[in-house]
Structures are given as structure tokens and as C-alpha cells.
Design a protein around this motif. Structure first.
Motif, PDB file in Angstrom:
ATOM      1  N   GLY A 145       0.828  -1.201   0.000  1.00  0.00           N
ATOM      2  CA  GLY A 145       0.000   0.000   0.000  1.00  0.00           C
ATOM      3  C   GLY A 145       0.862   1.250   0.000  1.00  0.00           C
ATOM      4  N   GLN A 168      -8.878  -2.083  11.213  1.00  0.00           N
ATOM      5  CA  GLN A 168      -8.171  -1.717   9.973  1.00  0.00           C
ATOM      6  C   GLN A 168      -6.981  -0.832  10.328  1.00  0.00           C
ATOM      7  N   ARG A 177      -8.901   1.342   2.382  1.00  0.00           N
ATOM      8  CA  ARG A 177      -8.336   0.408   1.395  1.00  0.00           C
ATOM      9  C   ARG A 177      -7.962   1.162   0.115  1.00  0.00           C
ATOM     10  N   GLU A 215      -4.687   3.066   0.444  1.00  0.00           N
ATOM     11  CA  GLU A 215      -3.517   2.186   0.326  1.00  0.00           C
ATOM     12  C   GLU A 215      -3.294   1.761  -1.129  1.00  0.00           C
ATOM     13  N   TYR A 216      -4.379   1.467  -1.840  1.00  0.00           N
ATOM     14  CA  TYR A 216      -4.247   1.161  -3.269  1.00  0.00           C
ATOM     15  C   TYR A 216      -3.746   2.385  -4.036  1.00  0.00           C
ATOM     16  N   TYR A 220     -16.411  -3.123  -2.567  1.00  0.00           N
ATOM     17  CA  TYR A 220     -15.128  -3.731  -2.183  1.00  0.00           C
ATOM     18  C   TYR A 220     -14.654  -4.671  -3.292  1.00  0.00           C
ATOM     19  N   ASP A 231     -11.303  -4.070  -5.738  1.00  0.00           N
ATOM     20  CA  ASP A 231     -10.235  -5.081  -5.846  1.00  0.00           C
ATOM     21  C   ASP A 231      -9.978  -5.491  -7.291  1.00  0.00           C
TER      22      ASP A 231
END
Lengths: 673, 181
Positions: free
Chosen positions: A142, A315, A346, A349-350, A394, A398
Motif C-alpha cells: 500500500g 483496519q 483500502r 492504500e491502493y 469492495y 479489488d
């Protein structure tokens, strides 16, 4: 001796692994200031229009603004410029935080990357010691995680790191560059970084930045701080909460989201939920934010606390500011702020753009609903539940970031994905300007000021051009009179008159008031202030984004004079800003941008005014010194000392030699009202 | 002993680590003020206050430069406060070999906070530039005994030395030291 700037750039050739420290020409600073201005000059000089975004010949420039690292409050912006894979035009996304001042303290104004590294690497700058390091161990990590790992391996918590996550590595068209608590998101610049196989840039610096006239400079800084205090104690009455106070929109502090949730549109920029906000929602959202938020945080040398540290239980902790708070919940049609804050962790971090990413996902779900995509395109996707498309979001995030299946197509953004999917998908990519997803806003009525800004803004993001002038007229003349009383930031008193006479209804109301001429004047002023900020590295939250900001056209020349030692006045500064604004335009014109590309998102306006819209663009182009196609004319280029641009235009047949290309009929694709 | 009393002003900077937003304006203005000429240069590495920060651990501790320490501590402790783990060094003011804080970046010479005594305002500049009141300034007067106290301290110290090394050795050392001066 150079003041405010260091006078040196780092040139990094990633293909050959070569690093050079290059002295810059002080005359360029005088003409183009720094930051965005000198970035535009470099891109014009060194990246011809044939260069593809993912070519080794594309440059990726990280610039610290001219006044970054000086005591000027809020001067901490990094301006990243490159050719965008999404728009294929010049992108100049920016971020606050701590990176730019650290680069200045290390002794550099810019880092200019060219080429492509054979393996994933990161650049380490520690004063005079600069090295390209292997980043194999950081692959897939990340963006925030990467920064922490680099700090740990260097055993130095003071290193500032700008990094990409998996999205950048996989060249997602809306990948961002993250810097802990700030990100440069728009235009897919993270994908260019990933294409160059550059995972991160870590900077540490312990050198001085000098100012030319110290005593004068520090007094200017104190005035700004005092005015910030004054504005804190005197919010502007009659405007929405985020515009009443300074800073990036105070989304981490302000709990009342009635305005955003009921005026912005949900899903794939479709649904307006006029009675969404109620006491239950207000309480749930308050509880989510209060339980996740650990602290309000600031950027370097700025007292405003626009960001926050968020720790969703279970998290990793992350940091956020501004409107990303809402985009995921609204995109997924979820009533839960908790969902939005959890998925944003998330996404951070991506490393994806918080405006584009949710809209791309909502777009995918609309295509599924419309039967243009089918269940087969989304193997093992969870179902919708009572909370909208949370689980699906989500899943989609992804597969997009990993480029799996249909995610590989969606990763190119709504415009390019729709083209590839075909079968009517284009109609669903409806909220774009110049191929970039926009804030989900639908307007019932045409505001001529906003119309022009939407059409012509080179950042292709409304918040990066608006500010200074109120978004709408105040209801009563007495309110307006009160507003203009201490409005000393205007470049000229005529702007006060424009506003005084602006009525919500009747003859002096939108769309025909402000008049076309006034509109051009207002838009030009607002745009100019953003361009100055972007060269100085000044945060728009203390400047161009705001009504009555502490930095304005009257004190900025003084900051430049006393800081950089370049004699400056309002006219000279305005001309410099016009020079590099025109250069940004020229880079894009040379890449094929024309009048036909300058239009608001398709169903952004409920009611259209084709004649007025045409007149607005015609007049504004003329006002800017552009011909009817939006191409800067030979005369206007000459006046700005940009003859080298017109020579290039003539050589390429963009402008005719000796005479201007005759004005063609407007090519604006106007839809029937 | 007569006990001459004297009033002493104790300058205090109160540090509220919950209010710090990590902007480091304190570092900026400290380094600018102490530049020569004043405000001509700016470089947080020269600052006599540093914000020790670990944003993801929500740790923000402004620390002032204090005494120079020749050697680093033999062992170090950790403090757990409100569930957050702080290194002892996070609160330590020493310019010490274990870290690069509070040293001139060029020469390595130690830096020490002087409470901006050259500035006409009473409040140090870091306090003035801290808009969130993580740093606040307080002054208090204290009555202190002069001289006698110090003598007593010396006596206590010497007594322990005498206990350890014997009166003769200590006298020898004192004699040798006085010759050197």
C-alpha cells in the motif's frame, strides 16, 4: 545567490539509472515563477505531442512551489506534472503535506523523471546524496504502508515519502500519488509513476532556504496569520459551512452533511436524494466520524486543520481530508458513513482518486443493471444488500486495482472503458469533462461563471478554478453591501459592483447576469489566483479557493519580491500567470485539444442556453487572447514573450503564418434544451 | 546561615500533546528567528524545538533542546500513556549521540533553547506561532535561597565522595583541580 528557490533541479533518467543536479536559469523564474509555471515550460520544451503518456519520453515532474520552505504560511504544495493517460493532456495534480518543503531543504526545486526503470525502484534523496534503490520488497504494498516501510528501513522518521500503491503499479488510469495525509489524485499521474516503475520518492533535507528581505517577509507572514485568526473569528455569513471558513473544505470537522448529501447526486452521478438527511442519519454519521477520528492534522507550517487521522477498528490507521469522506458512500448508494470511511482506507492504500474511483464502480453497476455488462462479467460478485452496494464496491475496487476480468477495462476510467465496452456504454460515462470523472453535481439553471469554468479549466476539476467570487447572489442588497464592505481582496472595485447588482431573480439574475463581459472578467480573476498559487506552492485553502482569503493579488507580489528577490507588482504577476496559463493551454492545443472538448458534463445542466453558451465561449476566448477554436493567437503569444510557441504552432499548421486561422463556426456540441 | 532570599522568574512552556496538529510552524519560526540575519534563512534541522511525530501511531510531541549529553543513556524506557507507547527519547531534551536532533546540521554543535531571550516579546516565538495552543507560555515567580543552598549541595556531594574514596583522596583531587584553573 538564489532566494526562496534553491536554483537546482534533479534530473533522473530511470532507464539508465543516471542522476544529475542541474542549475536552473533564474530568468525562467522571473518569467514562469516556479512550480506549475516552470513545469509547463519544461513539458513544452521537452515533451512533443507525439509522446504517449506511457512512453519513456514522457516526463514526470515533482516540483516544490517557489515559496515552499520559506516561512510563508501554507506554502507546502508539491505540483506534479506529466501527460495524463486519462486525458492525454497535461495533468498538474498537486498535494500538500510535507514533501515539497523537505525537497527544498534537501537543496532542490524539482525532481524530473524520464525513461523507465527495468525494475521497481524508489528514489532516495538525502541532501547531496541521491540514489536509486531497489523496491522489489515494496511491490504490491500500500502507498501508506510503503512510506512506513521506507522510514523503517532508513531508520529515520523524518523522511518524507510520496508513493504509489498497487493502482499506480498496475497503471490504473485514475491512480494517485499518496503522501501520508495528502494525495495528488487527478489525471492518473500515479499510473505514469507506475509505468516508470518508480514506487516512491523519499526525501530528507537539512539545508537552509533563504529569503531576500527577511524583515519585510516575516511581517507579511504575520499579517497573513493575523488575518487567518480574524477569519476564524468571523466566518462569512450567508454561505454554506465549508465556504464560511478557510482551509480545504472542513469535511473532517463539519458534521452537518445535509447540503452535500442532498444537493450532490448519488450512484453514477444520477440520483438526487432531497430528503436524505434526518436526525437518525445525522447521529449515525456523527458517531462514525467521532469514533474513527483520532486527531485533526495540518500540513507543513499551516495552522488550519483540514485533515484527520482516522482509525477504523480492525483496519490500519490512515489519514484523510476533504470530500473523499462522502464519495464512496454516495457512489455505492450506502446510507453509512462508516462504510465510506472504511473502504476509503483500502482505496488510499491502493492509491486511487477518491472522485473517479467510486464513480467508475457505480458506472460498472449501472452497466450491469442496463444489461450492457452481465453477471458473467462479475464472477462471484456479492449481492446488493440493505446498505446499497457496499460489498460490491469492495469487490469492484479489488478487481479494478488488480486489473482482473472486467476490472482490467474499468481501470481505464469511465470514458475509455465505455469506448471499449461499446454497446451503448458511452451514454453511461456521462459525468466527464475531457474524459475525467467530475464531482457529481447536477444544476437546474445555468450559472454563466460556472459554465465557463467547467468548460475551460485546464485542471478539469471545478474546485481547482472556483473561489474568490461568491457562487450565487445573496438574497438581499443589504447582505451584499455588507459583504463587499471589507472585501479588499478584489483586484478592482468593479468586482464589488458586479456582486452588488447580482440579484437572485429579475433582470440582474442568472443566466444573463453577470453579463458575458463581467463573467469573463470574474472567471479570469478566479483562474489567475489558482495559477499563482500553483506556481508558489500555496494552498488554495488559504488563497484562491476562498472568498476573502489571506493571500490575494495585493500581497502576493510583495511575498515574491521580499521572498525571492524578484521585483514584482500586480501587473507583472498577472502577466506571468497569464504566460504560463497560456503555456499550459499551448501544450494541450498541441496535443489536439480544441473548442469541441470544452463543454460541461452532458446532463450537468437541466436547461441549456445554446446562444448564450456560444457567446460566453466566444467572448472568453477573445478575452484570453485565443482564437475561436481556443488556440492562443500569434499576437497574444507575442505579447507574453511566447513567440517560440507561435513558431511551433505555425510549423505544425495549428496556426496559419501571417494571419490567424479564420474563425470557424462554433463546434460546441450543444444539446437541445 | 542568614538565608538571603531572591525572586527568580521561571519561564515555562506548557506542552499539550493532544492539541498538537503536527504542522511544525514552531520548528520553522525557531530556525528563522535564530538565523543570522534574523529571519533570513529557514531550516527546521536548526530548530531548537522539534516535533517528534509518528502520525500513524497518533504521536506528536514537541520537545525543546536542553543540555548537551556526551553519552547516550545506557538503557531506555518506554512509557505507555493513554494506550500509546512512547520512547523515553520522545520526551528527552538532550542533544545526544543517539539521535540527530538539536545539532547544527553543518558543524554538529549542540543547540539549546534560549526562550528567544533576544526577542522583545516575553513569549517565545514558537508559542506565538502555535495557533492551536499546543504550546502555551507561563511565567511564575519563585523565591529561592541564594548561595547557602548551593553550598549545602556541594557538601552533600562531597560527603558521598568522601564516603566512597576517603577524605584524603578527595582533598588531593580538589587541590589538583584548583591548580589547573
Amino acid at each position: 545567490m538564489r532566494y526562496a528557490e534553491t536554483g537546482f533541479n534533479l534530473e533522473v533518467d530511470l532507464t539508465r539509472g543516471n542522476i544529475e543536479r542541474v542549475e536552473t536559469d533564474p530568468r525562467d523564474t522571473e518569467l514562469y515563477l516556479g512550480g506549475l509555471g516552470t513545469n509547463a515550460k519544461i513539458l513544452w520544451d521537452r515533451v512533443p505531442p507525439e509522446v504517449e503518456p506511457f512512453s519513456p519520453d514522457n516526463l514526470l515532474i515533482f516540483a516544490a512551489g517557489l515559496l515552499c520552505g520559506t516561512p510563508a504560511t501554507g506554502c507546502n504544495r508539491t505540483i506534479v506534472s506529466t501527460i495524463s493517460p486519462q486525458t492525454r493532456l497535461m495533468a498538474f495534480s498537486m498535494m500538500g503535506g510535507f514533501w515539497a518543503p523537505e525537497l527544498k531543504y534537501a537543496g532542490y526545486d524539482k525532481v524530473i523523471f524520464r525513461g523507465k526503470s527495468p525494475n521497481l525502484v524508489y528514489l532516495l534523496i538525502n541532501n547531496d546524496k541521491v540514489e536509486i534503490r531497489d523496491a522489489a520488497h515494496l511491490q504490491g504494498k500500500g502507498a501508506i504502508e510503503t512510506a512506513e516501510l521506507i522510514r523503517q528501513e532508513l531508520n529515520d522518521p523524518k523522511v518524507q515519502v510520496a508513493a504509489i500503491g498497487l493502482a499506480g503499479e498496475n497503471r490504473i488510469n485514475f491512480a494517485s500519488i499518496e503522501q501520508g495525509r495528502s494525495s495528488a489524485s487527478r489525471g492518473g499521474i500515479g499510473a505514469v509513476m507506475g509505468d516508470k516503475r518508480l514506487k516512491a520518492i523519499a526525501v530528507r533535507g537539512t539545508k537552509d532556504i533563504n529569503v531576500a528581505r527577511p524583515a519585510e517577509f516575516i511581517e507579511l507572514c504575520k499579517d497573513v496569520l493575523n488575518y487567518i485568526k480574524f477569519r476564524e473569528e468571523n466566518p462569512i455569513p450567508g454561505v454554506i459551512p465549508i465556504l464560511a471558513v478557510l482551509g480545504s473544505p472542513q469535511e473532517m470537522k463539519i458534521h452537518d452533511e445535509k447540503w452535500h448529501t442532498e444537493n450532490f447526486v448519488w450512484g453514477n452521478a444520477r440520483l438526487r436524494r432531497k430528503d436524505f438527511w434526518n436526525d437518525d442519519i445525522a447521529k449515525q454519521w456523527y458517531d462514525s466520524m467521532e469514533s474513527f477520528r483520532k486527531r485533526f492534522i495540518s500540513c507543513y507550517n499551516c495552522p488550519l486543520e483540514c485533515g484527520a487521522t482516522l482509525a477504523p477498528p480492525g483496519q490500519p490507521t490512515y489519514m484523510m481530508k476533504c470530500f473523499t469522506k462522502l464519495t464512496y458512500s454516495m457512489g455505492a448508494m450506502s446510507d453509512s458513513l462508516e462504510f465510506g470511511l472504511r473502504i476509503a482506507q483500502r482505496a488510499t492504500e491502493y492509491g486511487v482518486d477518491g472522485y473517479s474511483a467510486p464513480q467508475v464502480m457505480a458506472f460498472a453497476l449501472e452497466l450491469l443493471e442496463a444489461g450492457i455488462l452481465t453477471e458473467k462479467d462479475f464472477p462471484e460478485m456479492p449481492d446488493d444488500n440493505a446498505h446499497g452496494s457496499e460489498e460490491r464496491f469492495y469487490y469492484l475496487l479489488d478487481i479494478i486495482v488488480r486489473r482482473e476480468g472486467i476490472g482490467d477495462v474499468l481501470a481505464n476510467g469511465t470514458y475509455w472503458a465505455a469506448k471499449e465496452i461499446g454497446n451503448g456504454a458511452e451514454e453511461y460515462a456521462h459525468n466527464n469533462i475531457k474524459k475525467i470523472e467530475q464531482l457529481p453535481l447536477k444544476l437546474g439553471w445555468l450559472n454563466p461563471i460556472y459554465f465557463l469554468m467547467y468548460c475551460t479549466g485546464a485542471k478539469v476539476n471545478i474546485t481547482q478554478i472556483e473561489g474568490q467570487f461568491p457562487q450565487a447572489p445573496f438574497p438581499k442588497r443589504e447582505h451584499r453591501e455588507k459583504f463587499v464592505k471589507d472585501w479588499f481582496q478584489v483586484p478592482d472595485d468593479r468586482f464589488k459592483q458586479y456582486f452588488l447588482d447580482w440579484e437572485p431573480r429579475g433582470e440582474n439574475s442568472m443566466p444573463y447576469y453577470p453579463t458575458v463581459e463581467m463573467t469573463c472578467d470574474i472567471v479570469d480573476w478566479m483562474e489567475k489566483m489558482h495559477y499563482i498559487d500553483d506556481a508558489l506552492g500555496l494552498c488554495a485553502g488559504l488563497s484562491s479557493f476562498h472568498l476573502k482569503p489571506p493571500y490575494h493579488i495585493h500581497n502576493m507580489p510583495k511575498f515574491i519580491s521580499a521572498g525571492a528577490g524578484i521585483e514584482m507588482d500586480e501587473d507583472k504577476l498577472s502577466k506571468a500567470a497569464k504566460r504560463y496559463r497560456t503555456l499550459v493551454r499551448a501544450v494541450n492545443i498541441r496535443r489536439g485539444m480544441r473548442r469541441k472538448d470544452e463543454k460541461p458534463p452532458e446532463d450537468h445542466l437541466k436547461k441549456r442556453f445554446p446562444e448564450l453558451e456560444k457567446e460566453l465561449l466566444d467572448t472568453y476566448y477573445k478575452f484570453k487572447g485565443w482564437n475561436n477554436e481556443g488556440i492562443p493567437t500569434k499576437e497574444s503569444l507575442h505579447e507574453l514573450g511566447l513567440d517560440y510557441v507561435s513558431q511551433d504552432f505555425i510549423q505544425r499548421g495549428i496556426l496559419a503564418d501571417g494571419e490567424e486561422i479564420p474563425a470557424k463556426e462554433a463546434l460546441l456540441e450543444i444539446e437541445p434544451a | 546561615m542568614t538565608g538571603n532570599k531572591k525572586t527568580k522568574i521561571i519561564k515555562n512552556i506548557k506542552i499539550d500533546i493532544n492539541k498538537c496538529n503536527g504542522c511544525r510552524a514552531c520548528e520553522m519560526i525557531c530556525s528563522a528567528f535564530h538565523a543570522a540575519p534574523q529571519y533570513s534563512g529557514n531550516n527546521p534541522a536548526r530548530s531548537r524545538i522539534r516535533v517528534i511525530h509518528y502520525p500513524l501511531k497518533d504521536i506528536y510531541v514537541p520537545v525543546y533542546a536542553g543540555e548537551y549529553a556526551e553519552a547516550e543513556c545506557m538503557g531506555r524506557d518506554k512509557y505507555v500513556i493513554d494506550g500509546k507507547e512512547y520512547d523515553e527519547c520522545a520526551f528527552c531534551r538532550a542533544s545526544c549521540p543517539s539521535r540527530d536532533l538539536f545539532k547544527e546540521p553543518d558543524s554538529g554543535l549542540p543547540l539549546k533553547c534560549d526562550m528567544c531571550e533576544d526577542h522583545p516579546d516575553k513569549e517565545p516565538l514558537c508559542v506565538q506561532w502555535c495557533y492551536v495552543d499546543a504550546l502555551t507560555y507561563e511565567e511564575r515567580e519563585e523565591e529561592v535561597d541564594e548561595e547557602e543552598v548551593k553550598l549545602e549541595d556541594v557538601e552533600i556531594g562531597l560527603e558521598s565522595m568522601v564516603d566512597k574514596y576517603g577524605l584524603e583522596q578527595v582533598m588531593d583531587v580538589v587541590a589538583r583541580m584548583s591548580q589547573k584553573e
